[in-house]
Write a protein that holds these residues in place. Structure first.
Motif, PDB file in Angstrom:
ATOM      1  N   THR A  95      14.791  50.477  39.300  1.00 36.74           N
ATOM      2  CA  THR A  95      14.633  49.032  39.429  1.00 36.74           C
ATOM      3  C   THR A  95      13.411  48.559  38.651  1.00 36.74           C
ATOM      4  OG1 THR A  95      15.684  49.078  41.600  1.00 36.74           O
ATOM      5  CG2 THR A  95      14.367  47.139  41.070  1.00 36.74           C
ATOM      6  N   GLU A 104       9.228  52.899  39.949  1.00 40.09           N
ATOM      7  CA  GLU A 104       9.554  54.143  40.666  1.00 40.09           C
ATOM      8  C   GLU A 104      10.684  54.832  39.911  1.00 40.09           C
ATOM      9  OE1 GLU A 104      10.273  53.747  44.802  1.00 40.09           O
ATOM     10  OE2 GLU A 104       8.558  52.409  45.133  1.00 40.09           O
ATOM     11  N   ASN A 154      18.635  46.577  37.836  1.00 42.55           N
ATOM     12  CA  ASN A 154      18.937  48.002  37.983  1.00 42.55           C
ATOM     13  C   ASN A 154      20.418  48.214  37.665  1.00 42.55           C
ATOM     14  OD1 ASN A 154      19.778  50.533  39.147  1.00 42.55           O
ATOM     15  ND2 ASN A 154      18.005  50.508  40.501  1.00 42.55           N
ATOM     16  N   ARG A 173      11.044  46.045  44.463  1.00 43.98           N
ATOM     17  CA  ARG A 173      10.566  47.280  43.857  1.00 43.98           C
ATOM     18  C   ARG A 173      11.070  48.495  44.639  1.00 43.98           C
ATOM     19  NH1 ARG A 173       6.066  48.940  40.677  1.00 43.98           N
ATOM     20  NH2 ARG A 173       5.603  51.127  41.038  1.00 43.98           N
ATOM     21  N   GLY A 174      11.664  49.421  43.906  1.00 42.11           N
ATOM     22  CA  GLY A 174      12.135  50.665  44.514  1.00 42.11           C
ATOM     23  C   GLY A 174      13.509  50.586  45.139  1.00 42.11           C
ATOM     24  N   THR A 177      16.417  52.437  43.384  1.00 38.88           N
ATOM     25  CA  THR A 177      15.925  53.554  42.589  1.00 38.88           C
ATOM     26  C   THR A 177      16.506  54.853  43.138  1.00 38.88           C
ATOM     27  OG1 THR A 177      13.864  52.457  41.957  1.00 38.88           O
ATOM     28  CG2 THR A 177      13.874  54.858  41.911  1.00 38.88           C
TER      29      THR A 177
END
Length: 456
Positions: A95, A104, A154, A173-174, A177
């Protein structure tokens, strides 16, 4: 007061009211239906001091944080130096974050270190210069606008053989991922993005279908149609992707899907992204967003409202929509064809264009009108003069020029009747069919399928 004068006054008042609320209605030739043309660019201010600008950008691009051959820093700077307005880094199962940070990482892509590639992001100083437009370009000049950083993208289902990819947006965020995804898992990826507060676009569907003719297969059309009807958060599909080598007829698929979704009142937007893994693909395909200001917030709003055009530098021969022969003008620095004004008035759509050779109008999957243009000019289509227009669900424009092809979003046509009611099929048979579909999509099954294909 005479009856004639009363009738005349009523007509004048009705026309004034219609013009005030921006409704464009007409009675198609040979029918009593009253139809309305919905202009996807109705909100765009084309001229004057407050005129909006067309910013080109890509919302699907890669770096060595997944499977590309160049670092995030190199990729961002290439877009910056080529004058792009916005960029979304959508690495596989990674992402995107602000470009002065390392996202990440997904463990699968640690192999990049083993084969000699590195990961690198921008420094704080470089990042501030890029997003503000003050960082010197490669030729030493300075831009008058920044490169908007679109975070939260993503490419989901990134670790699959079937390339059933969906680009999720608006993810924290993350989130996502390491998302290995499911084989043939478009639906699950769309649902994942939605459940995590995001939205999505179907990536290069033709690459998943795997044949050109498959874009006319009712099974595939129904497959994507149901995803769009089930999930409003899935905004559309890529109609152009990179060089279009694996997805040459996705604009035909777009037409076929629109004909299925529009009776339910569902418009599917057509996006164009470079999907670049190397620097020489940056100028392959991109979208041009009409925005009052170049910000990440306006990019998101434009993704939802359709105020944009899908552009490609390489377009393949197509027996239905044209062209007759494939042509490729990537990296030739040619000005791309584009609309400079769009207006709807009664039965007529008028589009001013530049850098164009001709404009063709497509309705229900077929070319219904064409205007030759010598560089700069105007193309007009009057639906009231086209036989059968009462059956059109939409009309859209494609602008062809020396610098490529630009596709408008669909001008949908409302016949005044209520939209069909869509109900998701929850029957036992549908559930059993889905279970069987998922069994056929198991990785072990797909692996043997791919091995068989390779051998045969």
């Amino acid at each position: 007061m005479s009856k004639k004068f009363t009738k005349f006054l009523s007509i004048v008042l009705c026309m004034a009211i219609l013009s005030t609320i921006g409704i464009t209605a007409f009675a198609a030739e040979g029918t009593e239906k009253t139809l309305t043309i919905n202009n996807p660019y109705a909100d765009v201010i084309w001229e004057g001091d407050n005129a909006w600008t067309g910013y080109k950008g890509s919302l699907h691009t890669h770096s060595t944080y997944s499977d590309a051959t160049v670092t995030l820093k190199e990729m961002v700077m290439e877009y910056y130096n080529q004058g792009f307005g916005f960029l979304g880094m959508a690495d596989h199962s990674v992402t995107g974050v602000e470009w002065n940070q390392a996202p990440e990482q997904a463990a699968l892509y640690y192999y990049q270190y083993l084969i000699g590639y590195t990961m690198e992001h921008l420094t704080d100083e470089e990042y501030q210069g890029v997003i503000s437009g003050t960082y010197p370009m490669a030729d030493g000049s300075v831009r008058d606008f920044g490169l908007a950083c679109v975070t939260g993208a993503n490419e989901l289902n990134g670790i699959t053989l079937t390339k059933g990819h969906v680009v999720g947006y608006g993810l924290d965020r993350g989130v996502g991922t390491g998302h290995a995804g499911l084989e043939n898992g478009h639906r699950e990826a769309v649902e994942f993005a939605e459940e995590n507060g995001g939205y999505s676009v179907i990536a290069h569907p033709g690459d998943w279908i795997d044949t050109r003719e498959g874009v006319y297969d009712p099974v595939f059309i129904d497959y994507f149609t149901k995803i769009f009807l089930d999930y409003d958060s899935c905004l559309g599909m890529e109609v152009f992707n990179e060089t279009n080598n694996a997805t040459p007829w996705d604009r035909n698929l777009w037409d076929n899907i629109l004909m299925e979704t529009l009776p339910y009142g569902r418009t599917v937007w057509g996006y164009s992204n470079s999907d670049a893994h190397e620097l020489n693909k940056v100028d392959s395909s991109f979208s041009v967003f009409m925005m009052p200001e170049n910000t990440a917030e306006n990019v998101k709003e434009t993704m939802y409202n359709g105020n944009f055009f899908a552009v490609t530098r390489k377009i393949h021969e197509n027996p239905v929509l044209g062209p007759a022969e494939t042509y490729d003008v990537m990296d030739q620095k040619l000005p791309y064809p584009m609309a400079t004004n769009v207006a709807v008035d009664g039965t007529t759509i008028t589009m001013d264009v530049e850098n164009a050779d001709f404009v063709q109008w497509i309705a229900n999957g077929k070319v219904v009108a064409k205007t030759e243009v010598n560089g700069t000019g105007t193309s007009t289509i009057d639906l009231g003069k086209i036989r059968g227009s009462e059956d059109f669900l939409y009309v859209r424009a494609e602008i062809f020029g020396e610098g490529g092809c630009a596709a408008s979003q669909p001008f949908t046509i409302d016949d005044g009747e209520a939209d069909l009611e869509y109900e998701k099929d929850e029957s036992l048979l549908a559930k059993l069919e889905y279970i069987w579909y998922r069994i056929k999509s198991l990785r072990i099954f797909i692996l043997f399928q791919e091995l068989y294909r390779a051998i045969v």
